[in-house]
Write a protein that holds these residues in place. Structure first.
Motif, PDB file in Angstrom:
ATOM      1  N   ARG A 105      28.092   4.696  26.481  1.00 47.07           N
ATOM      2  CA  ARG A 105      27.160   5.743  26.025  1.00 47.07           C
ATOM      3  C   ARG A 105      27.524   6.109  24.593  1.00 47.07           C
ATOM      4  O   ARG A 105      28.457   6.884  24.360  1.00 47.07           O
ATOM      5  N   HIS A 106      26.809   5.513  23.649  1.00 45.05           N
ATOM      6  CA  HIS A 106      27.184   5.677  22.251  1.00 45.05           C
ATOM      7  C   HIS A 106      25.959   5.366  21.397  1.00 45.05           C
ATOM      8  O   HIS A 106      25.233   4.413  21.670  1.00 45.05           O
ATOM      9  N   PRO A 107      25.704   6.139  20.346  1.00 43.78           N
ATOM     10  CA  PRO A 107      24.523   5.881  19.507  1.00 43.78           C
ATOM     11  C   PRO A 107      24.552   4.501  18.846  1.00 43.78           C
ATOM     12  O   PRO A 107      23.500   3.900  18.620  1.00 43.78           O
ATOM     13  N   VAL A 108      25.738   3.988  18.526  1.00 40.51           N
ATOM     14  CA  VAL A 108      25.832   2.649  17.928  1.00 40.51           C
ATOM     15  C   VAL A 108      25.312   1.599  18.912  1.00 40.51           C
ATOM     16  O   VAL A 108      24.606   0.664  18.526  1.00 40.51           O
ATOM     17  N   ALA A 109      25.635   1.757  20.187  1.00 37.81           N
ATOM     18  CA  ALA A 109      25.171   0.812  21.198  1.00 37.81           C
ATOM     19  C   ALA A 109      23.651   0.859  21.322  1.00 37.81           C
ATOM     20  O   ALA A 109      22.986  -0.182  21.399  1.00 37.81           O
ATOM     21  N   LEU A 110      23.089   2.062  21.333  1.00 37.86           N
ATOM     22  CA  LEU A 110      21.631   2.197  21.443  1.00 37.86           C
ATOM     23  C   LEU A 110      20.926   1.573  20.243  1.00 37.86           C
ATOM     24  O   LEU A 110      19.913   0.876  20.393  1.00 37.86           O
ATOM     25  N   ALA A 111      21.459   1.798  19.051  1.00 41.19           N
ATOM     26  CA  ALA A 111      20.842   1.247  17.840  1.00 41.19           C
ATOM     27  C   ALA A 111      20.910  -0.275  17.834  1.00 41.19           C
ATOM     28  O   ALA A 111      19.945  -0.952  17.460  1.00 41.19           O
ATOM     29  N   HIS A 112      22.046  -0.821  18.261  1.00 37.17           N
ATOM     30  CA  HIS A 112      22.199  -2.281  18.268  1.00 37.17           C
ATOM     31  C   HIS A 112      21.235  -2.931  19.264  1.00 37.17           C
ATOM     32  O   HIS A 112      20.578  -3.932  18.946  1.00 37.17           O
ATOM     33  N   GLN A 113      21.121  -2.361  20.451  1.00 36.83           N
ATOM     34  CA  GLN A 113      20.191  -2.906  21.441  1.00 36.83           C
ATOM     35  C   GLN A 113      18.745  -2.821  20.954  1.00 36.83           C
ATOM     36  O   GLN A 113      17.962  -3.761  21.135  1.00 36.83           O
ATOM     37  N   ALA A 114      18.389  -1.700  20.342  1.00 36.22           N
ATOM     38  CA  ALA A 114      17.018  -1.535  19.856  1.00 36.22           C
ATOM     39  C   ALA A 114      16.680  -2.567  18.778  1.00 36.22           C
ATOM     40  O   ALA A 114      15.547  -3.042  18.686  1.00 36.22           O
ATOM     41  N   ARG A 115      17.672  -2.928  17.988  1.00 37.22           N
ATOM     42  CA  ARG A 115      17.439  -3.896  16.916  1.00 37.22           C
ATOM     43  C   ARG A 115      17.377  -5.320  17.439  1.00 37.22           C
ATOM     44  O   ARG A 115      16.576  -6.137  16.991  1.00 37.22           O
ATOM     45  N   ARG A 116      18.228  -5.643  18.414  1.00 39.29           N
ATOM     46  CA  ARG A 116      18.382  -7.032  18.850  1.00 39.29           C
ATOM     47  C   ARG A 116      17.456  -7.423  20.006  1.00 39.29           C
ATOM     48  O   ARG A 116      17.063  -8.589  20.119  1.00 39.29           O
ATOM     49  N   ALA A 117      17.111  -6.472  20.871  1.00 34.23           N
ATOM     50  CA  ALA A 117      16.389  -6.818  22.102  1.00 34.23           C
ATOM     51  C   ALA A 117      15.027  -7.471  21.872  1.00 34.23           C
ATOM     52  O   ALA A 117      14.709  -8.462  22.535  1.00 34.23           O
ATOM     53  N   PRO A 118      14.184  -6.976  20.968  1.00 36.22           N
ATOM     54  CA  PRO A 118      12.851  -7.592  20.825  1.00 36.22           C
ATOM     55  C   PRO A 118      12.906  -9.063  20.405  1.00 36.22           C
ATOM     56  O   PRO A 118      12.182  -9.893  20.970  1.00 36.22           O
ATOM     57  N   ALA A 119      13.745  -9.392  19.424  1.00 34.87           N
ATOM     58  CA  ALA A 119      13.836 -10.783  18.965  1.00 34.87           C
ATOM     59  C   ALA A 119      14.375 -11.682  20.060  1.00 34.87           C
ATOM     60  O   ALA A 119      13.903 -12.810  20.257  1.00 34.87           O
ATOM     61  N   ARG A 120      15.360 -11.190  20.795  1.00 37.39           N
ATOM     62  CA  ARG A 120      15.930 -11.995  21.887  1.00 37.39           C
ATOM     63  C   ARG A 120      14.892 -12.242  22.968  1.00 37.39           C
ATOM     64  O   ARG A 120      14.762 -13.368  23.468  1.00 37.39           O
ATOM     65  N   ALA A 121      14.132 -11.212  23.343  1.00 39.84           N
ATOM     66  CA  ALA A 121      13.111 -11.366  24.382  1.00 39.84           C
ATOM     67  C   ALA A 121      12.031 -12.351  23.961  1.00 39.84           C
ATOM     68  O   ALA A 121      11.585 -13.191  24.753  1.00 39.84           O
ATOM     69  N   LEU A 122      11.614 -12.271  22.693  1.00 43.53           N
ATOM     70  CA  LEU A 122      10.590 -13.192  22.197  1.00 43.53           C
ATOM     71  C   LEU A 122      11.092 -14.627  22.219  1.00 43.53           C
ATOM     72  O   LEU A 122      10.397 -15.538  22.676  1.00 43.53           O
ATOM     73  N   ARG A 123      12.302 -14.840  21.750  1.00 44.45           N
ATOM     74  CA  ARG A 123      12.863 -16.195  21.745  1.00 44.45           C
ATOM     75  C   ARG A 123      12.946 -16.775  23.154  1.00 44.45           C
ATOM     76  O   ARG A 123      12.552 -17.923  23.397  1.00 44.45           O
ATOM     77  N   ASN A 124      13.431 -15.986  24.101  1.00 43.74           N
ATOM     78  CA  ASN A 124      13.580 -16.483  25.467  1.00 43.74           C
ATOM     79  C   ASN A 124      12.238 -16.773  26.116  1.00 43.74           C
ATOM     80  O   ASN A 124      12.100 -17.714  26.901  1.00 43.74           O
ATOM     81  N   THR A 125      11.228 -15.980  25.792  1.00 39.56           N
ATOM     82  CA  THR A 125       9.890 -16.233  26.332  1.00 39.56           C
ATOM     83  C   THR A 125       9.353 -17.561  25.832  1.00 39.56           C
ATOM     84  O   THR A 125       8.814 -18.371  26.598  1.00 39.56           O
TER      85      THR A 125
END
Length: 370
Positions: A322-342
């Protein structure tokens, strides 16, 4: 748990020996992926020479002076974003541990100063990290523990005609280009540079990012090429025809696993499928060396499907506190990763994407030539 963090070069000789012993024993209790050379101390130390953010957490039960029971290699930014060591390059990630060891992921991250730890090739059996997995992928392997003949026999059962065609390609190459010769363990550094040149050209031709355009990756591969211990080696294998190299592969070998990494060939011989012939030769050489299997790495490709005997699984995701750095990193990385995997998982999307990338590659080639 007692958790102490070190730079890779600071690791004591006794701890390195315990790490290697843990890897050696892993296949005997059903954890063959833990014997992967990407999880070795040699790989972590080599990455540490190129990346100042590389770290090793050594975990002991009880006293700080007790025997180590686990090793966790990772990279850490100044803000506490953690990555699997060599993320984007390594094909097997996780915590190397003794059988039956249990750990708390949140406690581990806190001790390592991490808000989040990202992985994309997590090995099977990493129980504390498994709740954080977002997707799992097949990693095809070529089983050679029972020898070359047994391996080819398995391929023939799957496709007798396809196996016959693939074995015949080397003969056709020899007829066209001259006598075919294979070197399983080529020690000429010039041949490694040839392979990297071929691979760079392939990346550009297919519109991919050229890994060898990053000097630190070239230096890492060169260091691993020169690294040799009883339990680890960088292995360069080369197929020659008519006295000239036509295909080459550089990977990492442990006592149990040959992890396939960089393969490329002279494009002038593409119609003879020299990469497939090279992998078949590698399988024979690995069988003679006593290797259990070749790990072809995550991803579905035609040559992997043709050569595999089974599949392991690797996963991607992130363990987060539970940390703001973790939330920011996931928000930045998740969309590109999901698109690539799709795109990668759906042939109707992957094929047009490959065509687009190749068009980009042709444009790059045209621009560089003009």
């Amino acid at each position: 748990m007692d958790i102490r963090v070190y730079r890779p070069d600071e690791l004591k000789a006794a701890d390195r020996a315990a790490w290697t012993a843990t890897q050696r024993a892993a296949p005997s209790y059903g954890s063959s992926q833990m014997a992967n050379p990407f999880l070795s101390p040699e790989f972590a130390v080599a990455v540490g020479h190129e990346r100042r953010d590389a770290r090793i957490a050594v975990i002991r039960e009880g006293s700080p002076h007790g025997e180590p029971v686990s090793f966790f290699p990772y990279q850490r930014t100044a803000t506490g974003v953690g990555r699997a060591i060599g993320l984007g390059l390594s094909d097997c990630q996780g915590l190397v541990h003794q059988p039956g060891f249990r750990w708390d992921a949140q406690e581990l991250l806190a001790a390592c100063g991490l808000a989040i730890w990202e992985f994309d090739h997590l090995a099977e059996g990493q129980t504390a990290f498994e709740p954080s997995v977002t997707e799992t992928f097949p990693s095809p392997v070529m089983d050679v523990a029972d020898g070359w003949d047994a391996y080819i026999g398995r391929l023939r059962k799957r496709s007798a005609r396809g196996t016959r065609v693939r074995l015949a390609q080397e003969r056709k190459l020899g007829q066209a280009a001259g006598e075919v010769r294979y070197v399983h363990d080529e020690r000429d550094p010039a041949m490694l540079r040839t392979l990297m040149g071929w691979k760079s050209a392939q990346y550009r031709r297919t519109g991919r990012s050229d890994r060898f355009a990053h000097p630190w990756i070239s230096r890492l591969v060169e260091e691993l090429f020169h690294t040799r211990t009883e339990s680890f080696a960088g292995l360069l294998s080369v197929l020659y025809a008519g006295g000239r190299p036509v295909a080459a592969h550089f990977g990492l070998r442990s006592e149990h696993v040959l992890s396939c990494w960089f393969t490329a060939y002279d494009a002038a011989f593409a119609k003879y499928s020299p990469g497939v012939s090279l992998h078949l030769r590698m399988a024979r050489g690995a069988a003679e060396d006593g290797t259990a299997y070749l790990d072809l790495g995550r991803g579905q490709r035609e040559h992997k499907d043709a050569l595999k005997t089974r599949e392991l699984s690797v996963s991607e995701g992130w363990v987060a506190r539970r940390h703001p750095v973790a939330l920011a990193h996931q928000a930045r990385r998740a969309p590109a990763r999901a698109l690539r995997n799709t795109v990668v998982s759906r042939p109707e999307l992957r094929r047009p994407a490959d065509r687009l990338l190749k068009s980009v590659g042709r444009f790059r080639t045209w621009r560089s030539a003009s």
